[in-house]
Enzyme design. Sequence first.
Site, short mmCIF file in Angstrom:
data_model
loop_
_atom_site.label_atom_id
_atom_site.label_comp_id
_atom_site.label_asym_id
_atom_site.label_seq_id
_atom_site.Cartn_x
_atom_site.Cartn_y
_atom_site.Cartn_z
CG ASP A 84 -9.83 -9.18 7.63
OD1 ASP A 84 -8.87 -8.41 7.79
OD2 ASP A 84 -10.69 -9.04 6.73
CB ILE A 97 -15.97 0.42 -1.13
CG1 ILE A 97 -15.85 -0.81 -2.02
CG2 ILE A 97 -17.39 0.96 -1.13
CD1 ILE A 97 -16.69 -2.00 -1.56
CE LYS A 124 -11.04 -5.73 6.25
NZ LYS A 124 -10.83 -6.78 5.23
N GLY A 128 -1.86 -16.45 -3.84
CA GLY A 128 -1.58 -15.29 -3.00
C GLY A 128 -2.84 -14.59 -2.49
CD GLU A 130 -1.71 -13.16 4.92
OE1 GLU A 130 -0.51 -13.47 5.08
OE2 GLU A 130 -2.08 -12.02 4.61
CB VAL A 132 -0.98 -0.01 1.19
CG1 VAL A 132 -1.81 1.27 1.21
CG2 VAL A 132 -1.90 -1.23 1.12
#
Lengths: 428, 428
Positions: free
Chosen positions: A201, A136, A205, A187, A190, A14
């Site tokens: 995860d 988004i 969020k 990929g 993980e 990133v």
Amino acid sequence: MKPVKVGLLGLGTVGTGVVRIVEGHQEDLSSQVGSPIIIEKVSVKNLEKARSIEIEQSKLTEDPWEVIRDPEIDVIVEVMGGVEQTKKYILEALDRGKHIVTANKDLMALYGAEIMAKALEEQCDVFYEASVAGGIPIIRTLIEGFSSDRIVKIMGIVNGTTNYILSKMSQEDASYEDVLKEAQELGYAEADPTADVEGLDAARKMVILGSLGFRTNVELSDVDVRGISGVSKEDIAYAKKLGYEMKLLGIADRQDDEFSVSVQPTMVKKSHPIAAVNGVFNAVYVHGEAVGETMFYGAGAGEMPTATSVVADLVAVVKNLKLGVNGLKAMVPFKQKKLKTDEQIAYKNFLLLEVDDKAGVLAQITQVFGEYDVSLESVVQSPNEHTPDAEIIIVTHHATKANMNKVLKHFESLKVIRRIKSVYRVEG
Amino acid sequence: MKPVKVGLLGLGTVGTGVVRIVEGHQEDLSSQVGSPIIIEKVSVKNLEKARSIEIEQSKLTEDPWEVIRDPEIDVIVEVMGGVEQTKKYILEALDRGKHIVTANKDLMALYGAEIMAKALEEQCDVFYEASVAGGIPIIRTLIEGFSSDRIVKIMGIVNGTTNYILSKMSQEDASYEDVLKEAQELGYAEADPTADVEGLDAARKMVILGSLGFRTNVELSDVDVRGISGVSKEDIAYAKKLGYEMKLLGIADRQDDEFSVSVQPTMVKKSHPIAAVNGVFNAVYVHGEAVGETMFYGAGAGEMPTATSVVADLVAVVKNLKLGVNGLKAMVPFKQKKLKTDEQIAYKNFLLLEVDDKAGVLAQITQVFGEYDVSLESVVQSPNEHTPDAEIIIVTHHATKANMNKVLKHFESLKVIRRIKSVYRVEG
């Protein structure tokens, strides 16, 4: 005009994207904000590493404190990840009056309230658009677009890995294990996929989305989480047969002032717009009391989508800097937290039961549902070709979680039921 | 804290919704903005009309000037519609330092540049989220969410009436005339449906989206417009057979610095997310260079969705008022307008030709395409059961508009072609 100086923590995927956009779109960006944006200093893990972008060696450091403590720097962009140590950097940066842009969902889910309180105290901006559904702009949509509405439900496909796995299982009639392996090779997953496949995860969020949607302080421990590792090929085949797609959904819903937040594999009616979201794409469906049904769709991760959101936040910080209004428009939770009890949480359920293949079984089972006030939408008896036992598929009407738990508990002692093979939430 | 006073122009469907939200969510709204929001004065067409909401008679007036000239009023919310006279009200209100929230796409498409220039001069806010796709916060998304990206394509289903008609035609294999009549009976289409079905409403919305997306000043005369009144049952049947859905798409696309904006019935590949948007729903698909594919979906019109967007804008104005920063964050076009020429506009085409049913016809036709550098993706010869002639369906690869015009012109003089029955743009 005086350039705005940015300190970047992290130069992974990133971070590299952020540099690419800031350097590549310099002209557009400065037209918008009225001054150049300069990446002044960058902390990296390893100075010697080869990089796909050109960046002056003198700007790099292995010590994040050097970035935090540089008095020239106005804004810290944190894309290094990590929680405890990273939180220290962020709090120190705020203490020094620097504004923050972060893509760190773990940090914001765990310490968002503390960080926002500090930001308010220091009149600094903390923006975190990229922390949920990378490409988004859902966070500013929840804060601004829905400011006049009461959100009653948020449903999100907010984890690309699990959506890739479930989409593939559905499209290719493949097993969880096979698709996971393939996703790891590509990929998309993980080596240790636990955080993704067990729903953690997504839960983090949903903490962020729920807090914004309900203007309250949702915590990770408030989220009921179940992952996809138990989803079988058979479950997906049954889902499709009944007109559903299996999706790992984060669901935050509210009735009056009470809300609940959960993450679980869910059977979604095919006609629902979120059922058509496939592959690594993310989508967030928001139902507002006034606005009705809306949905926001896009890339969930990836260098450039996530970096786009980071730089959009950076532009917002810089505009506020020019106006001298940083830290004044944050969404501060103002509602007291009231969680729904199991008596208030209600939804439809799918059950797959392995039962004795003899007369009267169905009557015994339906009687149990009746006993706990759970009414049924459909019951399908489908002989299982591999064993002498039969299978029964049941879809309930809306039933409270408390009552469903009683039904399942009762089933454990019901002799004609050999096994409760699957239980799923049903939506749409 | 001192209340913010709002003057409302118009108390039709949307105006009524605005009053409902502002009164009904007073507590939530004032928690967010730090002071009460009061609807101080409302201009209506007819004082005597019965209304579905309670409002003090003393607040009503039949003269909009009374609202504009009231020195107590901080913000004008314009939901009365109309263009020339309404523009006078808005400019006068800006002259008096009042901020504007409007849902008026016609006004903004025709005079947006003039109004924004005046707003900048007076340091006033003009927000118009509700003017395009009522319930979708697409305007703030284009301004803020994509601030760091380069938008290369916007495709919008931005007219609910035509999407309802095309969806019904597709789902029920019905004719345009029959579905239009039904839509008129249900109130989804006006008695005079011209502005909707001929694409003019969509074109005005694309002017607004294109201007924001490309940061330039798109005008209505820049938009190439074609409506749906010529779409036949047969066209839709062929579209479905080939794996497409017929949609009225507004398309704004850019290559380098040149762009084009158009509205036309378009065959969209079923796998594209916008192909699944049915009924009166709207959706805007945005492709950013960095962020990739995104889509925003929701109600296009209706009392409450549109009013939600209006009040969200009002909240934004009031927050800016508190901070003293009104009029400073407007998206001002900063790019010079460069329209694509017909040599630069390129897309796939679908053609349905009625031809003589004899040998060598296909060769003659494909030769014409070759002559003008148009290559073909597929050619299907399908005998027509009603006439002795045959039909040919052709889908081209990307071809420039200039070359396609030459092909079509040449076809007029080609004897073996009896009639060019249909030509459509193809996307997805």
